[in-house]
Design an enzyme around this catalytic site. Structure first.
Site, PDB file in Angstrom:
ATOM      1  N   CYS A 136      35.743  40.082  36.623  1.00  0.00           N
ATOM      2  CA  CYS A 136      34.294  39.892  36.746  1.00  0.00           C
ATOM      3  C   CYS A 136      33.913  38.743  37.665  1.00  0.00           C
ATOM      4  CB  CYS A 136      33.686  39.670  35.373  1.00  0.00           C
ATOM      5  SG  CYS A 136      34.216  40.880  34.146  1.00  0.00           S
TER       6      CYS A 136
ATOM      7  N   HIS B 295      26.549  33.603  34.537  1.00  0.00           N
ATOM      8  CA  HIS B 295      27.311  34.850  34.353  1.00  0.00           C
ATOM      9  C   HIS B 295      26.601  35.707  33.322  1.00  0.00           C
ATOM     10  CE1 HIS B 295      30.739  37.417  34.819  1.00  0.00           C
ATOM     11  NE2 HIS B 295      31.102  37.308  33.550  1.00  0.00           N
TER      12      HIS B 295
ATOM     13  N   GLU C  82      28.992  29.394  28.219  1.00  0.00           N
ATOM     14  CA  GLU C  82      28.278  28.956  29.419  1.00  0.00           C
ATOM     15  C   GLU C  82      27.246  27.876  29.112  1.00  0.00           C
ATOM     16  OE1 GLU C  82      27.624  31.249  33.231  1.00  0.00           O
ATOM     17  OE2 GLU C  82      27.119  32.702  31.674  1.00  0.00           O
TER      18      GLU C  82
ATOM     19  N   LYS D  42      21.896  39.917  35.060  1.00  0.00           N
ATOM     20  CA  LYS D  42      22.561  41.064  34.420  1.00  0.00           C
ATOM     21  C   LYS D  42      21.649  41.732  33.397  1.00  0.00           C
ATOM     22  CE  LYS D  42      27.432  39.662  34.966  1.00  0.00           C
ATOM     23  NZ  LYS D  42      27.247  38.378  35.657  1.00  0.00           N
TER      24      LYS D  42
ATOM     25  N   HIS E 201      26.211  44.684  34.218  1.00  0.00           N
ATOM     26  CA  HIS E 201      27.349  43.917  34.737  1.00  0.00           C
ATOM     27  C   HIS E 201      28.030  44.744  35.832  1.00  0.00           C
ATOM     28  CE1 HIS E 201      30.625  41.354  35.272  1.00  0.00           C
ATOM     29  NE2 HIS E 201      30.929  41.049  34.023  1.00  0.00           N
TER      30      HIS E 201
ATOM     31  N   PHE F 176      37.631  38.483  32.906  1.00  0.00           N
ATOM     32  CA  PHE F 176      38.781  38.773  32.058  1.00  0.00           C
ATOM     33  C   PHE F 176      40.030  38.144  32.684  1.00  0.00           C
ATOM     34  CE2 PHE F 176      37.474  42.979  29.727  1.00  0.00           C
ATOM     35  CZ  PHE F 176      36.430  42.305  29.112  1.00  0.00           C
TER      36      PHE F 176
END
Length: 410
Positions: A162, A300, A311, A332, A337, A396
């Site tokens: 990602c 993110h 975050e 997002k 995503h 990931f």
């Protein structure tokens, strides 16, 4: 001596618009690109919504024959790159040996893999396409873009899940800053809306299972329960500042910092201590002069329980008493995503926030999580002066990337 690096072109294919003006117009207006899955029958899936690219027409870049030899993620990438190159006016003003391509994908040609697997299962190996391998391999977006624009510098394909789009931009930035190239075509692309990919994400408990498009992607909301799969591509043209200035290029922003770290903690979950996320922000912000009240962070912001908490923790740890002055949002909430394309699409959101003085909202943020108490720009765009913009990406495998942009000062 480190060289200055600026953005001179941008291109995007997204769930809320198939070019940059449409994309940013959608962001400003809080357009929701999430809808029921239309590509295939999702009746057996627990997840019923995604953020598909709509009405995509690759004919400006591919004839029918070429399209049949090319995976959708490559088509997205090439069309976004064409928009970015047209926007930059770079062609004809760059030594082809000084032009690189750093374009990645988190998944690559998974639709092609599934299609060809179905063929071999049903009819045997003779029916597998001779174009199977060059359609599906993860480097082909970079390769096709390099061929199209005769870019004879390095053609690299990053894959940091990602964080891919941000990693590609960051490494492209370093290649120019440190004198290896004059310009770079960089970003990410993804087209993984298919039954196998979605089943995999569902079964690892990553996707939201809400059937309501307005209650599925919920960054920083107490109701959040996973991300919504999106797709698309975003491409930036990075250029050495003096080269851009001398040719009279339009300069969107200066990229002034990049951080890259790894949690080395877990294959899917972020480190709850946020140590390496903080370090990535520290690296990107080294030497950057900023006013917290004029700083935008495109988080993110996946809408998973752990990501949004980690975050927020990282922002508080780095910015300390200034954290509550920041403008933060997760786009997002609108695009879903976009996986390997997410960081690049969000970098463009940062750049245009600087240009236009508009912070995109986090839509559908109606039930704030009491633990997450910063300004996430709920539901409505904020019109305010921005002079620094930061994008964070967490992937990931523990990959962290952070990009920092500034308005250009001569």
């Amino acid at each position: 001596m480190k060289r200055r690096v600026v953005v001179t072109g941008i291109g995007a294919i997204t769930p809320i618009g198939n070019n940059v003006p449409a994309y940013f117009e959608g962001l400003k207006n809080g357009k929701n690109g999430i809808a029921p899955i239309s590509r295939f029958d999702a009746s057996d899936l627990k997840c019923k919504v995604c953020a598909e690219v709509k009405e995509f027409d690759p004919s400006s870049c591919f004839n029918t024959l070429a399209r049949n030899k090319t995976d959708l993620y490559v088509q997205y990438a090439v069309c976004a790159a064409q928009e970015a190159m047209d926007d930059s006016g770079l062609l004809g003003h760059i030594d082809e040996n000084e032009l690189g391509v750093y374009v990645g994908s988190g998944v690559g040609g998974i639709v092609t893999i599934c299609d060809e697997q179905n063929k071999i299962t049903q009819n045997g190996p003779k029916v597998v396409s001779p174009h199977f391998v060059p359609k599906m391999i993860i480097n082909m977006a970079a390769g096709q873009i390099a061929i199209r624009f005769h870019a004879h510098g390095p053609a690299m394909s990053m894959a940091t899940a990602c964080a891919t789009g941000s990693t590609a931009i960051g490494e492209a930035y370093r290649s120019i800053r440190d004198g290896y190239l004059t310009a770079n075509i960089c970003g990410g692309s993804e087209a993984a809306v298919n039954p196998l990919a979605m089943a995999g994400f569902v079964n690892c408990m990553a996707l939201s299972q809400s059937p309501d498009p307005n209650a599925a992607s919920l960054p920083f909301d107490s109701r959040r329960g996973g991300f919504v799969l999106g797709e698309g591509a975003a491409i930036l043209i990075l250029e050495e500042y003096e080269h851009a200035r001398q040719r009279g290029a339009h300069i969107y922003a200066e990229i002034c910092g990049y951080g890259a770290t790894c949690d080395a903690h877990h294959i899917t979950a972020p480190d709850p201590e946020a140590t390496q996320t903080i370090r990535a922000i520290e690296q990107a912000m080294e030497g950057v002069d900023y006013d917290p009240s004029k700083t935008y962070i495109n988080a993110h912001g996946t809408g998973t329980k752990l990501n949004d908490k980690v975050e927020t923790q990282a922002f508080k740890a780095y910015f300390k008493e200034n954290a509550d002055k920041l403008h933060i949002s997760s786009t997002k909430s609108m695009t879903g995503h976009m996986l390997g394309a997410a960081g690049a699409a969000e970098a463009i959101a940062c750049i245009l926030a600087l240009q236009e003085g508009i912070v995109p909202p986090t839509i559908n943020l109606t039930s704030p999580d009491p633990e997450l108490d910063l300004d996430y720009t709920p539901n409505t765009a904020c019109h305010t002066e921005i002079d620094t913009a930061i994008s964070t990406s967490l992937g990931f495998g523990g990959h962290n990337a952070c990009l920092a942009f500034k308005k250009v000062n001569a």
